[in-house]
Design a protein around this motif. Structure first.
Motif, PDB file in Angstrom:
ATOM      1  N   ALA A  65      -5.706  15.230 -51.510  1.00 47.84           N
ATOM      2  CA  ALA A  65      -6.554  16.114 -52.308  1.00 47.84           C
ATOM      3  C   ALA A  65      -6.290  17.575 -51.940  1.00 47.84           C
ATOM      4  CB  ALA A  65      -8.024  15.771 -52.096  1.00 47.84           C
ATOM      5  N   ALA A  89      -2.851  18.799 -53.389  1.00 50.89           N
ATOM      6  CA  ALA A  89      -2.714  18.818 -54.844  1.00 50.89           C
ATOM      7  C   ALA A  89      -2.752  20.258 -55.352  1.00 50.89           C
ATOM      8  CB  ALA A  89      -3.823  17.996 -55.487  1.00 50.89           C
ATOM      9  N   ILE A  90      -1.915  20.530 -56.338  1.00 58.35           N
ATOM     10  CA  ILE A  90      -1.832  21.862 -56.937  1.00 58.35           C
ATOM     11  C   ILE A  90      -2.040  21.720 -58.440  1.00 58.35           C
ATOM     12  CG2 ILE A  90      -0.317  23.839 -57.375  1.00 58.35           C
ATOM     13  CD1 ILE A  90       1.122  23.166 -54.755  1.00 58.35           C
ATOM     14  N   GLN A  91      -2.800  22.646 -59.014  1.00 58.60           N
ATOM     15  CA  GLN A  91      -2.998  22.629 -60.459  1.00 58.60           C
ATOM     16  C   GLN A  91      -1.935  23.501 -61.118  1.00 58.60           C
ATOM     17  OE1 GLN A  91      -7.192  23.780 -60.914  1.00 58.60           O
ATOM     18  NE2 GLN A  91      -7.466  21.745 -61.795  1.00 58.60           N
ATOM     19  N   TYR A  92      -1.409  22.993 -62.224  1.00 57.41           N
ATOM     20  CA  TYR A  92      -0.404  23.706 -63.000  1.00 57.41           C
ATOM     21  C   TYR A  92      -0.855  23.811 -64.448  1.00 57.41           C
ATOM     22  CZ  TYR A  92       2.822  22.877 -59.119  1.00 57.41           C
ATOM     23  OH  TYR A  92       3.410  22.850 -57.883  1.00 57.41           O
ATOM     24  N   ASP A 146       2.131  27.382 -61.586  1.00 57.85           N
ATOM     25  CA  ASP A 146       1.051  27.239 -60.601  1.00 57.85           C
ATOM     26  C   ASP A 146      -0.124  28.111 -61.043  1.00 57.85           C
ATOM     27  OD1 ASP A 146      -0.632  27.270 -58.368  1.00 57.85           O
ATOM     28  OD2 ASP A 146       1.049  27.141 -56.967  1.00 57.85           O
ATOM     29  N   LYS A 153      -2.574  29.337 -59.567  1.00 55.70           N
ATOM     30  CA  LYS A 153      -3.043  30.413 -58.693  1.00 55.70           C
ATOM     31  C   LYS A 153      -2.458  31.775 -59.071  1.00 55.70           C
ATOM     32  CE  LYS A 153       0.318  29.939 -54.943  1.00 55.70           C
ATOM     33  NZ  LYS A 153       0.511  29.470 -53.574  1.00 55.70           N
ATOM     34  N   VAL A 162      -3.878  21.675 -68.414  1.00 48.59           N
ATOM     35  CA  VAL A 162      -3.852  21.873 -66.966  1.00 48.59           C
ATOM     36  C   VAL A 162      -3.699  20.492 -66.334  1.00 48.59           C
ATOM     37  CG1 VAL A 162      -5.150  22.645 -64.946  1.00 48.59           C
ATOM     38  CG2 VAL A 162      -5.366  23.880 -67.095  1.00 48.59           C
ATOM     39  N   VAL A 163      -2.754  20.361 -65.417  1.00 44.87           N
ATOM     40  CA  VAL A 163      -2.574  19.094 -64.711  1.00 44.87           C
ATOM     41  C   VAL A 163      -2.649  19.349 -63.209  1.00 44.87           C
ATOM     42  CG1 VAL A 163      -1.138  18.074 -66.528  1.00 44.87           C
ATOM     43  CG2 VAL A 163      -0.043  19.224 -64.621  1.00 44.87           C
ATOM     44  N   THR A 164      -3.070  18.342 -62.492  1.00 43.23           N
ATOM     45  CA  THR A 164      -3.103  18.406 -61.030  1.00 43.23           C
ATOM     46  C   THR A 164      -2.025  17.477 -60.501  1.00 43.23           C
ATOM     47  OG1 THR A 164      -5.479  18.818 -61.087  1.00 43.23           O
ATOM     48  CG2 THR A 164      -4.545  18.106 -58.988  1.00 43.23           C
ATOM     49  N   GLY A 186      -0.121  16.080 -57.055  1.00 42.94           N
ATOM     50  CA  GLY A 186      -0.100  15.948 -55.606  1.00 42.94           C
ATOM     51  C   GLY A 186       1.328  16.021 -55.107  1.00 42.94           C
ATOM     52  N   HIS A 199       3.863  13.421 -64.534  1.00 39.77           N
ATOM     53  CA  HIS A 199       2.460  13.290 -64.939  1.00 39.77           C
ATOM     54  C   HIS A 199       2.392  12.472 -66.221  1.00 39.77           C
ATOM     55  CE1 HIS A 199      -1.742  14.369 -65.353  1.00 39.77           C
ATOM     56  NE2 HIS A 199      -1.510  14.662 -66.617  1.00 39.77           N
TER      57      HIS A 199
END
Length: 159
Positions: A17, A20-23, A36, A38, A113-115, A117, A142
């Motif tokens: 968790a 994991a990075i959201q894109y 990314d 961020k 938006v996807v997360t 890992g 994904h």
């Protein structure tokens, strides 16, 4: 009561968790790319871009976003893809990058938006011959689809 507490999570689940990075998944032509989240400050509809003379062809010009002048570049042209086709789905993603400041990038479409890992991402190895490949830092998996993850510092770097 079905409360999930951090103490109930296994260490491996906590690490997954945390890693994991959201894109934001974007489209350029028929290809999907991930940025990314961020680095993303804003996503705006296509608007008038004021041309700036004597700049690289991939720099489309500047926009005025709430009083801030922001340079806009075409990722398509930077990656040697065909010229941008402006549609209702075209967006400008405003990025805030430490080394390069604020810059807008034109994309054909913002999908979702996807997360992802660490287990969902494969790093890409290069032999150094293909310059365009350096824009990709890895490939994410994904829902059975592949998403090329953009290395934004390489994309916006001056050539």
């Amino acid at each position: 009561m079905d409360e999930l507490r951090v103490s109930d999570m296994k260490e491996s689940e906590m690490k997954a968790a945390f890693d994991a990075i959201q894109y934001i998944v974007i489209k350029l032509g028929n290809e999907q790319y991930g940025i990314d989240i961020k680095y993303i400050d804003n996503i705006v509809r296509m608007q008038h871009i004021t041309r700036v003379p004597k700049v690289a062809n991939y720099l489309k010009g500047v926009i005025n976003l709430r009083g801030e002048v922001i340079p806009v570049m075409s990722i398509r042209l930077k990656m040697d893809l065909p010229e941008d086709e402006i549609t209702k789905a075209t967006r400008i993603i405003i990025l805030k990058l430490e080394q390069h400041g604020t810059i807008g990038v034109m994309v054909d479409e913002v999908k979702e938006v996807v997360t992802l890992g660490a287990d969902d991402v494969e790093k890409v190895a290069y032999d150094g011959k293909e310059e365009k490949a350096n824009f990709i830092s890895g490939v994410g998996k994904h829902d059975g689809e592949l998403i090329s993850l953009l290395d934004l510092n390489a994309v916006v770097m001056e050539k």
